[in-house]
Enzyme design. Sequence first.
Site, short mmCIF file in Angstrom:
data_model
loop_
_atom_site.label_atom_id
_atom_site.label_comp_id
_atom_site.label_asym_id
_atom_site.label_seq_id
_atom_site.Cartn_x
_atom_site.Cartn_y
_atom_site.Cartn_z
N ASP A 1 -4.52 12.33 -10.59
CA ASP A 1 -5.29 13.17 -9.67
C ASP A 1 -4.73 14.58 -9.67
O ASP A 1 -3.52 14.77 -9.62
CB ASP A 1 -5.26 12.58 -8.26
CG ASP A 1 -6.32 13.22 -7.38
OD1 ASP A 1 -7.43 13.51 -7.88
OD2 ASP A 1 -6.05 13.46 -6.19
N HIS B 1 -9.40 24.80 -1.78
CA HIS B 1 -8.71 23.64 -1.19
C HIS B 1 -7.19 23.87 -1.17
O HIS B 1 -6.54 23.65 -0.14
CB HIS B 1 -9.05 22.37 -1.96
CG HIS B 1 -8.26 21.17 -1.53
ND1 HIS B 1 -8.49 20.52 -0.33
CD2 HIS B 1 -7.23 20.51 -2.12
CE1 HIS B 1 -7.64 19.50 -0.21
NE2 HIS B 1 -6.86 19.47 -1.28
N GLU C 1 -11.21 12.82 0.18
CA GLU C 1 -11.20 14.01 -0.67
C GLU C 1 -12.42 13.91 -1.58
O GLU C 1 -12.57 12.94 -2.33
CB GLU C 1 -9.90 14.12 -1.48
CG GLU C 1 -8.71 14.44 -0.58
CD GLU C 1 -7.45 14.86 -1.32
OE1 GLU C 1 -7.32 14.50 -2.50
OE2 GLU C 1 -6.63 15.56 -0.70
N GLU D 1 -14.25 14.60 -4.70
CA GLU D 1 -13.83 14.98 -6.05
C GLU D 1 -14.83 14.48 -7.07
O GLU D 1 -15.70 13.64 -6.78
CB GLU D 1 -12.45 14.36 -6.38
CG GLU D 1 -11.36 14.72 -5.38
CD GLU D 1 -9.95 14.36 -5.85
OE1 GLU D 1 -9.76 14.21 -7.07
OE2 GLU D 1 -9.07 14.24 -4.97
N ASP E 1 -10.94 10.33 -3.05
CA ASP E 1 -9.51 10.05 -3.02
C ASP E 1 -9.08 9.92 -1.55
O ASP E 1 -8.65 10.89 -0.93
CB ASP E 1 -8.79 11.21 -3.73
CG ASP E 1 -7.29 11.08 -3.70
OD1 ASP E 1 -6.79 9.95 -3.60
OD2 ASP E 1 -6.61 12.12 -3.78
N ARG F 1 -3.21 11.64 5.82
CA ARG F 1 -2.54 12.95 5.92
C ARG F 1 -1.20 12.89 6.62
O ARG F 1 -0.30 13.68 6.32
CB ARG F 1 -3.45 13.95 6.65
CG ARG F 1 -4.79 14.17 5.99
CD ARG F 1 -4.64 14.68 4.57
NE ARG F 1 -5.95 14.89 3.96
CZ ARG F 1 -6.12 15.15 2.67
NH1 ARG F 1 -5.07 15.22 1.86
NH2 ARG F 1 -7.32 15.32 2.18
N GLN G 1 1.19 11.48 4.17
CA GLN G 1 1.36 12.51 3.12
C GLN G 1 2.32 13.60 3.57
O GLN G 1 3.21 14.03 2.82
CB GLN G 1 0.00 13.10 2.76
CG GLN G 1 0.03 14.14 1.65
CD GLN G 1 -1.36 14.71 1.35
OE1 GLN G 1 -2.36 14.28 1.93
NE2 GLN G 1 -1.43 15.66 0.43
N LYS H 1 -1.81 8.18 -0.88
CA LYS H 1 -2.99 8.24 -1.75
C LYS H 1 -3.22 6.91 -2.45
O LYS H 1 -4.08 6.83 -3.33
CB LYS H 1 -2.78 9.31 -2.81
CG LYS H 1 -2.47 10.69 -2.25
CD LYS H 1 -3.72 11.40 -1.85
CE LYS H 1 -3.46 12.87 -1.60
NZ LYS H 1 -4.69 13.62 -1.58
N THR I 1 -9.03 4.50 -3.97
CA THR I 1 -9.82 5.62 -4.48
C THR I 1 -11.16 5.04 -4.88
O THR I 1 -11.21 4.10 -5.66
CB THR I 1 -9.13 6.28 -5.70
OG1 THR I 1 -7.86 6.80 -5.29
CG2 THR I 1 -9.97 7.40 -6.26
N GLU J 1 -9.43 19.90 6.15
CA GLU J 1 -9.84 21.30 6.15
C GLU J 1 -10.95 21.56 7.17
O GLU J 1 -10.95 22.59 7.84
CB GLU J 1 -10.33 21.70 4.76
CG GLU J 1 -9.27 21.68 3.68
CD GLU J 1 -9.88 21.70 2.29
OE1 GLU J 1 -10.14 20.61 1.74
OE2 GLU J 1 -10.13 22.80 1.77
#
Length: 421
Positions: free
Chosen positions: A126, A133, A199, A201, A233, A237, A240, A253, A257, A363
């Site tokens: 990834d 971002h 996420e 993607e 993904d 948080r 993380q 993560k 996925t 975000e």
Amino acid sequence: MTSLQRSWVESANRPDCGFPLNNLPCGVFSTTSQGPRCGMAIGDFVLDLGNLEAHGILRLPYGLLLGLPFWNGVMAAGPKLWADLRAQVTALLIEGSDQQAAVEKYLVPLDAATLHMPFTLSEYTDFYASYHHATNVGTMFRGAENALPPNWLHIPIGYNGRASSVVVSGTDVRRPWGQVKGPNDVAPRFAASARFDIELELGAVVGVPSDSGHPVSVAQADAMIFGYVLLNDWSARDIQAWEYQPLGPFQSKATATSISPWIVMKAALEPFRTATPPREVPLLPHLREPGPMLYDIALEVGLTPDGGQETIICRTNYAEMYYSAAQQLAHHTSCGCPMNVGDLLGSGTISGPLKENRGSLLELSWGGKEPFALTDGQTRCFIEDNDTLTLRGYAKGQGYLIGFGTCTGKVLPALENPFTA
Ligand code: MN
């Protein structure tokens, strides 16, 4: 081909259909009467390629590959066979084809088909390749002055993910447990993630392998890519933020996925190629693109609370990326790392310049400080239990769409603490 290729499958000619003859995305499906085999979406149907091949209507030069429950055999056979297969299927389905009567019985309604993982994963990497971002997340995690790491404008940075946790759209995802340490905690604690996120993607699927010790050019890398899928993904948080320095994301993560069930072949995306944005600093020669290698693909994310209605929380475009999948793949081989058939490369979260273009809840809610509203009056900072998140994407041609289908997943409540004394 930049206009609609008409098919005798009428539903494929609707301007709002994501699966016209121009697309022919690759999936694996089963029916109540038969197990998983390869198919291509056309209009409201799946074309049963496994049985078309078994009955000699489709003929590939390397033996039977389409009755298998994965596309890896076709992928490994290389670009000539990919083009040959598309040409044969196009000839069968095109308006006016004399094969219509022979082929009609191999159309399975999409709602009678169960979709599976379209290919067998080799490995999953990834990346972190959207300027917007990376700037947003870096600002939240490290402050505006340290937002972009010093390497960011020079290499597409990434981490090795877990192929074992990649699941097909429709698979439920369980809220993970992990070690967290908030700014006000004196010590870390083991808890269910309270900041579970998506996420948005795109995933590039590697079809042609590369040899150990042999870096490939960006042009060669582009030729190795079989196609693209939507990719979510899932990211914890809070886990993380505690674990990520210095080696990057790990458990945050590795829960799951999700990918969409259809691989859109590169050939279907050719009319939508577009260049990466201007470089802020020149790239070293091995990462320079010989031509446009991004695609104009409109993307959106919907959030549906349990039993409620969907709110579109993000709209963005794959063309926002700073690095293309071809650049990422070339970079990946630069040390001599071999790539395998079935390797999956996540683009990195695709955010754009506007607030509505942000491809993660992190975000959208600015680190949980600015809750955003759903159409039913609820608000969100991060995913709540039993929320369903759905990614969609399409490239828009003249009178037709190249659709990716959906990439959806429902977040189930965390298990009871698995380690209570
Ligand atoms: Mn990611």
